[in-house]
Design an enzyme around this catalytic site. Sequence first.
Site, PDB file in Angstrom:
ATOM      1  N   LYS B  95       0.880  -1.166   0.000  1.00 41.99           N
ATOM      2  CA  LYS B  95       0.000   0.000   0.000  1.00 41.99           C
ATOM      3  C   LYS B  95       0.919   1.217   0.000  1.00 41.99           C
ATOM      4  CE  LYS B  95      -3.272   2.742   2.504  1.00 41.99           C
ATOM      5  NZ  LYS B  95      -3.830   3.087   3.812  1.00 41.99           N
ATOM      6  N   GLY B 156      -8.505   9.212   9.315  1.00 40.67           N
ATOM      7  CA  GLY B 156      -8.830   9.303  10.739  1.00 40.67           C
ATOM      8  C   GLY B 156      -9.886  10.339  11.081  1.00 40.67           C
ATOM      9  N   ALA B 182      -9.818   5.682   3.873  1.00 39.19           N
ATOM     10  CA  ALA B 182      -9.713   6.881   4.703  1.00 39.19           C
ATOM     11  C   ALA B 182     -11.027   7.639   4.844  1.00 39.19           C
ATOM     12  CB  ALA B 182      -8.652   7.842   4.185  1.00 39.19           C
ATOM     13  N   GLY B 183     -11.328   7.981   6.072  1.00 38.97           N
ATOM     14  CA  GLY B 183     -12.459   8.853   6.377  1.00 38.97           C
ATOM     15  C   GLY B 183     -13.756   8.137   6.709  1.00 38.97           C
ATOM     16  N   ASN B 204      -9.805   1.687   9.484  1.00 36.69           N
ATOM     17  CA  ASN B 204      -8.934   1.474  10.640  1.00 36.69           C
ATOM     18  C   ASN B 204      -9.454   2.207  11.876  1.00 36.69           C
ATOM     19  OD1 ASN B 204      -6.860   1.142  12.529  1.00 36.69           O
ATOM     20  ND2 ASN B 204      -5.238   1.609  11.122  1.00 36.69           N
ATOM     21  N   THR B 205      -9.330   3.540  11.876  1.00 39.87           N
ATOM     22  CA  THR B 205      -9.685   4.324  13.065  1.00 39.87           C
ATOM     23  C   THR B 205     -11.107   4.046  13.559  1.00 39.87           C
ATOM     24  OG1 THR B 205      -8.216   6.051  12.272  1.00 39.87           O
ATOM     25  CG2 THR B 205      -9.760   6.679  14.011  1.00 39.87           C
TER      26      THR B 205
END
Lengths: 66, 254
Positions: B95, B156, B182-183, B204-205
């Site tokens: 990645k 995040g 992301a997001g 992830n987050t």
Amino acid sequence: MHIMLNDTPLQLAAVSTLAQLLQQQQLNTEGLAIAVNDSVIAKRLWHEYQLQNHDQIQLFQIVTGG
Amino acid sequence: MLTIADQSFHSRLLLGSGKFSTPQLMQQAIKASGSQLVTLAIKRLELDKPRNDLLTPLRAMTIQLLPNTSGAKTAKEAIFAAELARDALQTNWLKLEIHPDPRYLMPDPIETLAAAEQLVKLGFVVLPYCSADPVLCKRLEQVGCAAVMPLGAAIGSNQGIQTRAMLEIIIEQATVPVIIDAGLGAPSHAAAAMELGAAAVLVNTAIAASQDPVAMAGAFAQAVSAGRIAYKAGLAATQAYAASSPLTDFLAAL
């Protein structure tokens, strides 16, 4: 022989290859990668790579991350 | 099945391994997510600190490990990180992420394209994290990237899909999998991404920083499946007015 290991100066006597250095430092090699003087040295070459005076050795490890 | 390069995956949810409070919680969340592709990072070893054995339990799971180049600010640094990661994990999957800006972690499109081109030539399977820019995504595809990973919002930020109109164009034009990265802050965001036609999402987050990461991982897994089924089923068209023919018929019968 003098080397730098992750910016720490090290005086080596009975060590001549990268593999021997790892053994001396008692490092777990799982997830480890090494660059000498900013070039990546592949795992399969650690036994062959002869350390030179003033080599800059950098150790990297796999960590968690997105 | 999600196919990237020559590999097929049942799960369309990629998981980032950062920010979990303990390694055990991370492993349980991976299991609950059903994810088969989990990202990791590489950093300089701190010789004076003890190392946790992160990899042995991960290798025991049926997942593929996907190292990233997080921390790289230039193409040159990313290529160096990629070569280290390939050797550390013995995988040529990568990645690619290059974000020089520490506040928003916005991907640098120029460095990313330059690095992607080089890394493909060096034999990597490159999955680049990038802006939701249709032209950039096409260029990344043309230099040989195995997928593109445009952002839904800042890393995040948990803001969901802020780039919807651009993602629609990217998905329409792409001939490689589009993974929205992301997001995504809630399962509903992931479902919305899949309904748009994304091949997969990376989270992830939203999972790691939730109050119950294991339960949240399961919720995301269900949302991704539901969104995919909805996309395949074809959503009914949106309309400006309410058309309810059964009610009209009922009134006419009176």
